[in-house]
Design an enzyme around this catalytic site. Structure first.
Site, PDB file in Angstrom:
ATOM      1  NE  ARG A   2      -3.537   0.870   5.355  1.00 15.11           N
ATOM      2  CZ  ARG A   2      -4.573   1.016   4.894  1.00 15.11           C
ATOM      3  NH1 ARG A   2      -4.465   1.705   3.379  1.00 15.11           N
ATOM      4  NH2 ARG A   2      -5.455   1.057   5.430  1.00 15.11           N
ATOM      5  N   PRO A   3       0.253  -4.070   7.779  1.00 13.62           N
ATOM      6  CG  PRO A   3       1.344  -4.736  10.012  1.00 13.62           C
ATOM      7  CD  PRO A   3       0.887  -3.834   8.925  1.00 13.62           C
TER       8      PRO A   3
ATOM      9  CB  CYS B 153      -0.901   0.123   1.117  1.00 13.51           C
ATOM     10  SG  CYS B 153      -1.942   1.463   1.639  1.00 13.51           S
TER      11      CYS B 153
ATOM     12  CB  VAL C 298      -1.963   6.713  12.324  1.00 15.08           C
ATOM     13  CG1 VAL C 298      -2.866   5.180  11.906  1.00 15.08           C
ATOM     14  CG2 VAL C 298      -2.483   7.393  13.426  1.00 15.08           C
TER      15      VAL C 298
ATOM     16  NE  ARG D 146      -9.257   3.141  -3.619  1.00 18.20           N
ATOM     17  CZ  ARG D 146      -8.449   2.511  -2.925  1.00 18.20           C
ATOM     18  NH1 ARG D 146      -7.054   2.682  -3.164  1.00 18.20           N
ATOM     19  NH2 ARG D 146      -8.846   1.850  -1.913  1.00 18.20           N
TER      20      ARG D 146
HETATM   21  C1  EPZ Z   1      -8.789   2.519   8.444  1.00 21.90           C
HETATM   22  O1  EPZ Z   1      -7.687   1.738   7.839  1.00 21.90           O
HETATM   23  C2  EPZ Z   1      -9.363   3.599   7.163  1.00 21.90           C
HETATM   24  N1  EPZ Z   1      -9.887   2.699   6.218  1.00 21.90           N
HETATM   25  C3  EPZ Z   1      -8.082   4.373   6.877  1.00 21.90           C
HETATM   26  O2  EPZ Z   1      -8.585   5.210   6.019  1.00 21.90           O
HETATM   27  C4  EPZ Z   1      -7.738   5.117   8.069  1.00 21.90           C
HETATM   28  O3  EPZ Z   1      -6.434   5.761   7.772  1.00 21.90           O
HETATM   29  C5  EPZ Z   1      -7.109   4.292   9.247  1.00 21.90           C
HETATM   30  O4  EPZ Z   1      -8.320   3.378   9.354  1.00 21.90           O
HETATM   31  C6  EPZ Z   1      -6.792   4.920  10.709  1.00 21.90           C
HETATM   32  O5  EPZ Z   1      -7.816   5.629  10.824  1.00 21.90           O
HETATM   33  C7  EPZ Z   1     -10.683   2.123   6.229  1.00 21.90           C
HETATM   34  O6  EPZ Z   1     -11.614   2.347   7.019  1.00 21.90           O
HETATM   35  C8  EPZ Z   1     -11.350   1.304   4.884  1.00 21.90           C
HETATM   36  P1  EPZ Z   1      -5.670   0.769  11.033  1.00 21.90           P
HETATM   37  P2  EPZ Z   1      -7.277   0.444   8.697  1.00 21.90           P
HETATM   38  O7  EPZ Z   1      -5.950  -0.884  11.282  1.00 21.90           O
HETATM   39  O8  EPZ Z   1      -8.274  -0.159   9.467  1.00 21.90           O
HETATM   40  C9  EPZ Z   1      -1.291  -0.904  11.897  1.00 21.90           C
HETATM   41  C10 EPZ Z   1      -8.652   6.616   3.782  1.00 21.90           C
HETATM   42  O9  EPZ Z   1      -7.815   7.587   3.432  1.00 21.90           O
HETATM   43  N2  EPZ Z   1      -1.907  -2.373  12.036  1.00 21.90           N
HETATM   44  O10 EPZ Z   1      -6.441   1.321  12.104  1.00 21.90           O
HETATM   45  O11 EPZ Z   1      -6.496  -0.177   7.672  1.00 21.90           O
HETATM   46  C11 EPZ Z   1      -1.572  -0.444  10.531  1.00 21.90           C
HETATM   47  O12 EPZ Z   1      -0.403  -0.538   9.796  1.00 21.90           O
HETATM   48  C12 EPZ Z   1      -8.076   5.484   4.531  1.00 21.90           C
HETATM   49  O13 EPZ Z   1      -9.890   6.540   3.753  1.00 21.90           O
HETATM   50  C13 EPZ Z   1      -1.018  -3.336  12.080  1.00 21.90           C
HETATM   51  O14 EPZ Z   1       0.140  -3.213  12.480  1.00 21.90           O
HETATM   52  O15 EPZ Z   1      -6.285   1.071   9.728  1.00 21.90           O
HETATM   53  C14 EPZ Z   1      -1.345   1.115  10.963  1.00 21.90           C
HETATM   54  O16 EPZ Z   1      -0.082   1.647  11.224  1.00 21.90           O
HETATM   55  C15 EPZ Z   1      -6.468   5.247   4.479  1.00 21.90           C
HETATM   56  N3  EPZ Z   1      -1.494  -4.719  11.984  1.00 21.90           N
HETATM   57  C16 EPZ Z   1      -2.186   1.406  12.138  1.00 21.90           C
HETATM   58  O17 EPZ Z   1      -1.987  -0.092  12.612  1.00 21.90           O
HETATM   59  C17 EPZ Z   1      -2.841  -4.736  11.756  1.00 21.90           C
HETATM   60  O18 EPZ Z   1      -3.181  -6.167  11.951  1.00 21.90           O
HETATM   61  C18 EPZ Z   1      -3.492   1.833  12.127  1.00 21.90           C
HETATM   62  O19 EPZ Z   1      -4.287   1.102  11.019  1.00 21.90           O
HETATM   63  C19 EPZ Z   1      -3.776  -3.719  11.675  1.00 21.90           C
HETATM   64  C20 EPZ Z   1      -3.115  -2.316  11.599  1.00 21.90           C
END
Ligand code: EPZ
Length: 418
Positions: free
Chosen positions: A121-122, A116, A326, A398
């Protein structure tokens, strides 16, 4: 490939309606996998990501109709339990079908989402959560194979706050045996929206919107009807469009409480903000002050508004330090903003933005790299002298519903070109 052509330097004024939240709509669509029958969603934004989710649901056997922002999903006994790579790679949120598929069928095969633009984003925490509920997980040939005859309730502490991880576990736990407690859960408004829909479907959930969510598993859920919550990120983006052009913009059909951290930073920059129960107005201001921001999970400053806020800070008086905590790679817009003349020093996850209010930004061709980066370039283009061309605008499609129409309605000189 579509591009956006913007003649900058025009003040934006007026009132504009905010669409339903993409990041809520997608999750509710996947929640429809949990119960057979007709799920009815209102206020669904017409976006490329919603189309991708529909295609994925169709591949699993769910039919859907979408017209005038109402989406009806007819969830049937599933034709397949496999979310294919070709569909998942287009949209990372597809991983959100894992929890519902596993809970409903006991056997799910979902492609790993892959790389990504904003970070690695694991999905390790999604998988840990499923394992904690008794699922056997294997990674084979790029796919997650998850099996569990019946998921079992458990207490699970998320090592890191994750929106998607919280949502996947919440959906899976609705049909698990016994009680599940999610600790250090994400508190985003879209999580609350998903919980509210699951409750309408018959799920027993409390604590959503706090960091501890309790779910008592039930045997069966039923389809329901729901209006998607407002898109706080679109609202914030449109408010900055007003601010950066020195105009006065009101966003309607919005929930001001979702945006408190963001609005307080705008106030700190000297903008006057007025709110009612469902509108936010940013008043005209010709010169604003730099402020520092640090992104963090809700209710703190949203990472999805960082790029847009940075565009605003390029024209502030003073120096602003912007820290992204984040995602590890969410500064792809920085070098593009610099092409427009912005004075920014990017470091690892911190950018120092020295405002150039007197000199101003000047138009240039720029390239969008992800959704919010694209939005920040459009905002900068609205303020830049001359004609800015933002290439690869499909990223914007998107996540923003008819962005150019909305901006045009406020007076922007913006058009889509091939
Ligand atoms: C959601 O993504 C949103 N996407 C993102 O919006 C948003 O930026 C993000 O939450 C944070 O608010 C959707 O809702 C579709 P996370 P998500 O899991 O769920 C790490 C936009 O522009 N992590 O909260 O994928 C991850 O790598 C998008 O609309 C792990 O390490 O975000 C990140 O650094 C982009 N292991 C942090 O946690 C995991 O298993 C937060 O990610 C999962 C996540």
């Amino acid at each position: 490939m579509d591009k956006m052509v913007i003649k900058g330097g025009v003040e934006l004024n007026g009132s504009v309606r905010v669409s339903g939240a993409k990041n809520s709509a997608l999750k509710l669509m996947f929640a429809s996998l949990l119960a057979e029958g007709k799920h009815v969603f209102h206020n669904v934004p017409e976006l490329a990501d919603v189309e991708s989710a529909r295609k994925l649901l169709q591949s699993l056997g769910c039919e859907s109709e979408f017209s005038q922002n109402t989406l009806i999903i007819n969830s049937k006994s599933l034709a397949s339990n496999k979310a294919d790579y070709e569909l998942v790679r287009k949209m990372r949120a597809s991983i959100l079908c894992l929890g519902p598929l596993l809970a409903k069928t006991g056997d799910a095969i979902v492609s790993l989402p892959g790389g990504c633009a904003i970070g690695t984003r694991p999905i390790d925490l999604h998988l840990e959560a499923m394992k904690a509920m008794g699922a056997e997980i294997e990674l084979k040939e790029g796919y997650v194979h998850a099996k569990a005859k019946k998921l079992k309730g458990t207490t699970f502490l998320f090592e890191k706050v994750t929106v998607g991880g919280t949502e996947n576990m919440m959906m899976a736990a609705t049909l698990a045996e016994g009680a599940t407690i999610l600790e250090n859960a994400a508190k985003e408004p879209e999580i609350v929206d998903l919980a509210n829909y699951l409750i309408k479907m018959g799920a027993k959930i409390t604590g959503h919107g706090t960091s501890v969510i309790h779910i008592e598993g039930v045997d069966k859920l039923k389809p329901a009807e729901h209006t998607i919550c407002p898109d706080r990120i679109e609202a914030g983006t449109l408010l900055i469009a007003g601010a950066i052009t020195g105009g006065e913009v009101t966003v309607t059909h919005v929930e001001p409480l979702y945006l408190e951290a963001f609005l307080s930073k705008l106030r700190e920059a000297h903008f006057k903000i007025e709110t009612t129960s469902n509108t936010i107005t940013i008043k005209k201001l010709k010169s604003w002050k730099s402020v520092d921001i640090t992104t963090a999970p809700h209710p703190l400053f949203a990472t999805d508004l960082q790029a847009q806020f940075m565009a605003l800070m390029t024209l502030a008086h003073g120096t602003s330090v912007i820290a992204e905590t984040v995602f590890e790679n969410r500064f792809m817009h920085v070098t593009e903003l610099m092409r427009l003349g912005a004075d920014i020093t990017p470091k690892t996850q911190v950018a120092v933005v020295r405002g150039i209010p007197e000199k101003g930004l000047t138009a240039a061709p720029v390239m969008a790299t992800d959704l919010r980066a694209s939005a920040s370039l459009v905002l900068a283009g609205l303020a830049a002298r001359g004609e800015t061309v933002v290439n690869r605008i499909y990223h914007l499609d998107r996540g923003y519903e008819r962005m150019e129409e909305k901006l045009s309605s406020l007076g922007a000189q913006i058009r889509r070109a091939d």
